[in-house]
Design an enzyme around this catalytic site. Structure first.
Site, PDB file in Angstrom:
ATOM      1  N   THR A  46       1.013  -1.146   0.013  1.00 28.46           N
ATOM      2  CA  THR A  46      -0.138   0.061   0.097  1.00 28.46           C
ATOM      3  C   THR A  46       0.735   1.268   0.248  1.00 28.46           C
ATOM      4  O   THR A  46       0.355   2.133  -0.716  1.00 28.46           O
ATOM      5  CB  THR A  46      -0.971   0.001   1.144  1.00 28.46           C
ATOM      6  OG1 THR A  46      -1.671  -1.125   1.160  1.00 28.46           O
ATOM      7  CG2 THR A  46      -2.061   1.191   0.971  1.00 28.46           C
ATOM      8  N   GLY A  47       1.849   1.248   0.893  1.00 31.53           N
ATOM      9  CA  GLY A  47       2.609   2.503   0.785  1.00 31.53           C
ATOM     10  C   GLY A  47       3.417   2.810  -0.577  1.00 31.53           C
ATOM     11  O   GLY A  47       3.550   3.702  -0.682  1.00 31.53           O
ATOM     12  N   VAL A  50       0.718   4.291  -2.861  1.00 34.96           N
ATOM     13  CA  VAL A  50       0.543   5.544  -2.625  1.00 34.96           C
ATOM     14  C   VAL A  50       1.747   6.389  -3.136  1.00 34.96           C
ATOM     15  O   VAL A  50       1.346   7.535  -3.941  1.00 34.96           O
ATOM     16  CB  VAL A  50       0.486   5.834  -0.922  1.00 34.96           C
ATOM     17  CG1 VAL A  50       0.624   7.333  -0.692  1.00 34.96           C
ATOM     18  CG2 VAL A  50      -0.952   5.316  -0.282  1.00 34.96           C
ATOM     19  N   GLU A  54       1.289   9.420  -5.930  1.00 37.28           N
ATOM     20  CA  GLU A  54       2.090  10.817  -5.800  1.00 37.28           C
ATOM     21  C   GLU A  54       2.939  11.102  -6.977  1.00 37.28           C
ATOM     22  O   GLU A  54       2.857  12.281  -7.394  1.00 37.28           O
ATOM     23  CB  GLU A  54       2.782  10.699  -4.394  1.00 37.28           C
ATOM     24  CG  GLU A  54       1.906  10.815  -3.355  1.00 37.28           C
ATOM     25  CD  GLU A  54       2.803  11.358  -1.799  1.00 37.28           C
ATOM     26  OE1 GLU A  54       3.162  12.471  -1.909  1.00 37.28           O
ATOM     27  OE2 GLU A  54       3.328  10.367  -1.380  1.00 37.28           O
ATOM     28  N   HIS A  80      -6.977   0.651  -0.647  1.00 35.65           N
ATOM     29  CA  HIS A  80      -6.276  -0.257  -1.213  1.00 35.65           C
ATOM     30  C   HIS A  80      -7.265  -1.541  -1.649  1.00 35.65           C
ATOM     31  O   HIS A  80      -7.516  -2.226  -0.668  1.00 35.65           O
ATOM     32  CB  HIS A  80      -4.893  -0.765  -0.791  1.00 35.65           C
ATOM     33  CG  HIS A  80      -3.859  -1.353  -1.531  1.00 35.65           C
ATOM     34  ND1 HIS A  80      -2.586  -1.372  -1.096  1.00 35.65           N
ATOM     35  CD2 HIS A  80      -4.129  -1.998  -2.746  1.00 35.65           C
ATOM     36  CE1 HIS A  80      -2.072  -2.315  -2.142  1.00 35.65           C
ATOM     37  NE2 HIS A  80      -2.980  -2.643  -2.989  1.00 35.65           N
TER      38      HIS A  80
END
Length: 146
Positions: A46-47, A50, A54, A80
């Protein structure tokens, strides 16, 4: 003085970016020192999703910024929705939905080769890098001298 962005940075702008997920962007790679992450499946983290969202928004903004300017993520609200194994391609679409001075908002979505894997909203602030870096340096100095 008129802001030069006002004529080109308008709601409705879109940008699409595709990325093949390597094993290094799976959950165990997010924080290699975290035992809990090491025990999780090797799927797109998920990180990292993201971050890819961005990155797509940064690419959308780039041609509309003045020299010495960039943008910083200030808020993200995404879900997610599906797992993506390494080797699949993730395609992110970003649409600029609102501009308010130096604040900009995007609708973002991400799909892999089969599923919608993520969707939501992202906010960025347009900054001058030299001014921003000076504030960060002052913060560090204050803390270290503290």
């Amino acid at each position: 003085m008129t802001d030069p962005r006002s004529s080109t940075l308008t709601p409705g702008l879109r940008h699409v970016f595709s990325y093949v997920v390597p094993e290094s962007k799976t959950v165990p790679s997010l924080y290699p020192e975290a035992e809990q992450f090491q025990a999780m499946p090797k799927v797109f983290a998920t990180g990292f999703m993201v971050g890819l969202m961005e990155w797509t928004c940064i690419q959308l903004l780039a041609p509309h910024l003045a020299a010495g300017e960039g943008s910083l993520g200030t808020h993200i609200d995404v879900s997610h929705l599906a797992a993506t194994p390494p080797g699949l391609t993730v395609t992110v679409e970003a649409e600029l939905t609102q501009v308010d001075g130096r604040r900009v908002w995007f609708d973002v979505s991400a799909r892999d080769d089969r599923d919608l894997i993520g969707a939501g909203r992202h906010e960025r602030a347009i900054v001058g890098w030299s001014k921003f870096e000076a504030r960060v340096a002052e913060k560090l100095k204050t803390v270290l001298d503290g």
